[in-house]
Design a protein around this motif. Structure first.
Motif, short mmCIF file in Angstrom:
data_model
loop_
_atom_site.label_atom_id
_atom_site.label_comp_id
_atom_site.label_asym_id
_atom_site.label_seq_id
_atom_site.Cartn_x
_atom_site.Cartn_y
_atom_site.Cartn_z
N TYR A 137 0.84 -1.20 0.00
CA TYR A 137 0.00 0.00 0.00
C TYR A 137 0.88 1.26 0.00
N ARG A 140 2.91 1.71 -3.31
CA ARG A 140 2.09 2.29 -4.39
C ARG A 140 2.00 3.80 -4.24
N GLN A 141 1.80 4.26 -3.01
CA GLN A 141 1.72 5.70 -2.76
C GLN A 141 3.04 6.39 -3.07
N TYR A 143 5.41 5.38 -5.06
CA TYR A 143 5.66 5.32 -6.50
C TYR A 143 4.92 6.45 -7.21
N GLN A 144 3.65 6.65 -6.85
CA GLN A 144 2.85 7.72 -7.46
C GLN A 144 3.44 9.09 -7.13
N SER A 150 1.33 5.66 -12.32
CA SER A 150 0.61 4.59 -11.64
C SER A 150 1.44 3.31 -11.70
N LEU A 151 1.66 2.69 -10.55
CA LEU A 151 2.39 1.42 -10.52
C LEU A 151 1.65 0.37 -11.34
N ASP A 152 0.33 0.32 -11.21
CA ASP A 152 -0.46 -0.66 -11.96
C ASP A 152 -0.26 -0.50 -13.47
N ALA A 171 0.17 -6.63 -6.25
CA ALA A 171 0.46 -5.22 -6.04
C ALA A 171 -0.74 -4.46 -5.50
N SER A 172 -1.94 -4.96 -5.71
CA SER A 172 -3.14 -4.28 -5.21
C SER A 172 -3.17 -4.26 -3.69
#
Length: 333
Positions: A137, A140-141, A143-144, A150-152, A171-172
């Motif tokens: 979690y 992901r933050q 990375y953004q 977006s990592l996704d 990754a979710s």
């Protein structure tokens, strides 16, 4: 099970800042003094140090370290043309990664694995498939925030097939956490995984993705134990027989990170040093990311498997302040 040794009588953070500032002055940097401080402070102490240094000197400590721990000048004659390039110091790389917040560090490693031509899949798999949902979690933050991407979407564009589906599901960060185990569910999952793999012609990859990405680590551990009890073989061997490529590597890493992560990382470390020349990026990545997590377990598994201390192998495969820094992180001399 950290291997970081923090002094029992820790000086005030302002004193650490002054000592670092003094180490940066003059001709060249006193790198040994930098190691003496930074390699012996835990994550919260390092974060406090970064904030205090900015407050006292109006300068970002990581940027100052990047300038002070500079690369080497390499001159080479290629096609009768003189090329000069600055090589980023591996010592600099290790220190800068160490000083980052864990989520930002993982974000940097993931981005490095995907940028440019080709993907460093082993790095990508290692980070995404061995981190907890909570850690993912924050990754992901980070990375953004750091890359405005977006990592996704980056995973989507850099990978494909069932491998992509598994990474995106992991990754979710939607898996539950905690020690609770439902033994009936573990037994049902084991049977379902068998029917999706060894119990049929061909492999139902979607079942592996769903089970692996929706169960907690504790629940998966129970399912893998049930699989061995029911079918008299480790699920790792079944995955090796039924899948291939990056999808196989990712599934097997998940199994290892759930059952015995120390043994997995011990092998990664050994492989980074066993040949002529050292895979420094891998060595740095594992030492820096695991030193405050489970390095004691990794060292124990390393010794059990290879009959030599990890410190001994690092000492024989590295040199200078780079060696001194890595040994400090793994609890060596």
């Amino acid at each position: 099970m950290s291997t970081i040794t923090v002094p029992p009588m820790l000086p005030p953070v302002q004193q650490d800042c002054q000592a670092l500032h003094h180490a940066f002055k003059g001709f060249g940097c006193d790198e040994k003094h930098v190691i003496q401080i930074l390699a012996h402070r835990n994550y919260l102490q390092r974060r406090e140090l970064v904030n205090a240094y900015r407050s006292m000197y109006g300068e970002d400590l990581l940027r100052r370290l990047e300038k002070e721990l500079h690369g080497n000048l390499e001159v080479s004659l290629v096609s009768q043309e003189l090329r000069v390039r600055i090589l980023k110091s591996i010592f600099q790389q290790a220190v800068l990664l160490w000083m980052m917040e864990p989520a930002e560090r993982d974000a940097v490693l993931i981005r490095d694995a995907m940028k440019g031509l080709g993907t460093k899949d082993k790095t990508l798999i290692e980070i995404i498939c061995s981190r907890t949902p909570s850690q993912l979690y924050y990754i992901r933050q980070a990375y953004q925030t750091k890359y405005h991407r977006s990592l996704d979407k980056d995973i989507q564009s850099d990978t494909s097939g069932d491998y992509r589906k598994l990474l995106l599901a992991f990754a979710s960060g939607q898996r539950p956490e905690g020690p609770h185990v439902d033994m009936h569910l573990a037994d049902a999952d084991a049977r379902e995984l068998y029917r999706a793999g060894e119990g049929r012609l061909g492999t139902d990859e979607s079942t592996f993705i769903r089970v692996f990405s929706t169960r907690s680590a504790a629940q998966l551990h129970a399912a893998f134990a049930a699989y061995k009890h029911l079918y008299k073989r480790d699920i790792d061997k079944a995955i090796k027989r039924e899948t291939s490529g990056d999808f196989e590597d990712a599934l097997r890493l998940i199994v290892k990170s759930v059952t015995r992560p120390g043994r997995y990382f011990a092998k990664v470390l050994y492989d980074s040093m066993k040949r002529m020349g050292t895979d420094d990026s891998t060595l740095i990545r594992v030492v820096v990311t695991r030193a405050e997590q489970d390095m004691q377990y990794i060292k124990a598994d390393f010794y059990q498997k290879y009959k030599k201390p990890l410190e001994s192998m690092i000492s024989g495969d590295t040199s200078g302040n780079y060696k001194h820094f890595l040994l400090s992180l793994v609890g060596g001399h």
